[in-house]
Design a protein around this motif. Sequence first.
Motif, PDB file in Angstrom:
ATOM      1  N   GLY A   1      62.634  55.673  53.087  1.00  0.00           N
ATOM      2  CA  GLY A   1      63.689  55.978  52.138  1.00  0.00           C
ATOM      3  C   GLY A   1      63.209  56.864  51.005  1.00  0.00           C
ATOM      4  O   GLY A   1      62.157  57.503  51.095  1.00  0.00           O
TER       5      GLY A   1
ATOM      6  N   GLU B   1      66.795  53.976  47.714  1.00  0.00           N
ATOM      7  CA  GLU B   1      67.756  54.252  48.788  1.00  0.00           C
ATOM      8  C   GLU B   1      67.023  54.122  50.125  1.00  0.00           C
ATOM      9  O   GLU B   1      66.068  54.852  50.401  1.00  0.00           O
ATOM     10  CB  GLU B   1      68.339  55.654  48.643  1.00  0.00           C
ATOM     11  N   SER B   2      67.488  53.157  50.956  1.00  0.00           N
ATOM     12  CA  SER B   2      66.819  52.929  52.232  1.00  0.00           C
ATOM     13  C   SER B   2      67.803  52.363  53.238  1.00  0.00           C
ATOM     14  O   SER B   2      68.688  51.572  52.889  1.00  0.00           O
ATOM     15  CB  SER B   2      65.644  51.955  52.054  1.00  0.00           C
ATOM     16  N   ASN B   3      67.647  52.784  54.506  1.00  0.00           N
ATOM     17  CA  ASN B   3      68.431  52.231  55.605  1.00  0.00           C
ATOM     18  C   ASN B   3      67.731  51.065  56.282  1.00  0.00           C
ATOM     19  O   ASN B   3      68.298  50.429  57.176  1.00  0.00           O
ATOM     20  CB  ASN B   3      68.718  53.315  56.648  1.00  0.00           C
TER      21      ASN B   3
END
Length: 492
Positions: free
Chosen positions: A318, A363-365
């Motif tokens: 991210g 911000e990370s999936n």
Amino acid sequence: MNGACGRAPGPRERAPPQSLCSSGRGAARARLRGISGRAAVGGASRGRGPGPTRAAARPTAQERAKDQCRENAAVPSRAMLPWTVIGLALSLRLARSGAERGLPASALQGDLLFLLDSSASVSHYEFNRVREFLGRLAALLPVGPGALRASLVHVGSRPHTEFPFGQHSSGSAVQDAIRAAAQRMGDTNTGLALAYAKKQLFAKAAGARPGVPKVLVWVTDGGSSDPVGPPMQELKDLGVTVFIVSTGRGNLLELSAAASAPAEKHLHFVDVDDLHIITQALRGSILDAMWPQQLHASEVTSSGFRLAWPSLLTADSGYYVLELAPSTDPGAARRQQLPGNATGWAWTGLDSDTDYDVALVPESNVRLLRSQHLRVRTLPEETGPELIVVSHTRPRSLRVSWAPALGPDAALGYHVQVGPLRGGAAQSVEVPAGENSTTLQGLAPGTAYLVTVTAAFRSGRERALSAKACTPEGERSRAPRPQPQRTGGREP
């Protein structure tokens, strides 16, 4: 934490409750000694009337121990109360300490590098005293595989690693290794050693770990054969917290600029025989620098500050969005996107004496991470000398005074320089903070000079003001009057 920096055991870690409930006869008998006047069946054991026979009325010691252990699951006995109170007090103390830092006690980790002046400029006695000081300091730190790691590098003609990160797994082991270190001698090439320390702090081959706080403790007698400023600034730009301990012969302005800001927290001037005085304070400051488990600010100046945070993401998992806005004007927000392996960022060009709201948004999936928020206030504007007054002019001296900068933006010191306007050699004088005047000596009579007073601040900035001054003419020497010649005869 206790004096040796070990983690105090909580109530759940106490051995007595478990051992008291063991099936061994010794444990049962020990537990029974703490029970007084407890009847097993009615009141027969107290002799309150007829009842079953003594053999039938009184259970065995093992049965009574088991019954008591079942009761202890709900109600602690008197014997357990002191241990429970002590355990709760220690737990509350640890929790309070963690609450003050805003972090769990088990989260401390980092790489600590000791930079020891081992050159020939240090006497054997001073080297031994400094070595003993560093050993005692290391013994008080929570050194361990998953916590703090320490390394020692010598300053000499060439830098030398005494032991790398991760070689020793306890503070006492590091203390023994420091005490066993031998003086290397040679030149004092501190700048070369700092460049070497930079590689060690970030090299996996040296045992350094990515994404953990980096701290440098440099102990010096104040001298260096090569420049220190550029390599030290590179270390600080990479997020290394720099502590400097000078045994009293160093230049205040140079060392203040080399240490992390604020200098009063990261720079110590102390005699080599009094190093023990700062041990606890330095230990606390090092531990504070090892707690970046949340967003925090350092090196705050009138125009900016540096941010640091833990390694929450990786370059592949991210990125971060860093937001900055004045508290009174959220609409004027500034944003910066940083890669996932970033752990710090420096904001510059900010307004002085202003509150700023900072937000770090991961911000990370891969996983959901909460954003972190912080409010930082910049220092008031740094002001240099507003006025220079030249008085008490003499043919060979001038008295120079100026209005100093006061308050939280006070200067660390002043540099006064004087030189002839028509060219020639200039001379300079260093004036410590707190003083605002000096006398310039060794000047030439009847000469115009330019006097410049420069104030140095903890941010590294300088402010200067100049004024012209003239020395008066010296008294002209008078030629002796000729004496009349006398002769032996009379006048005609």
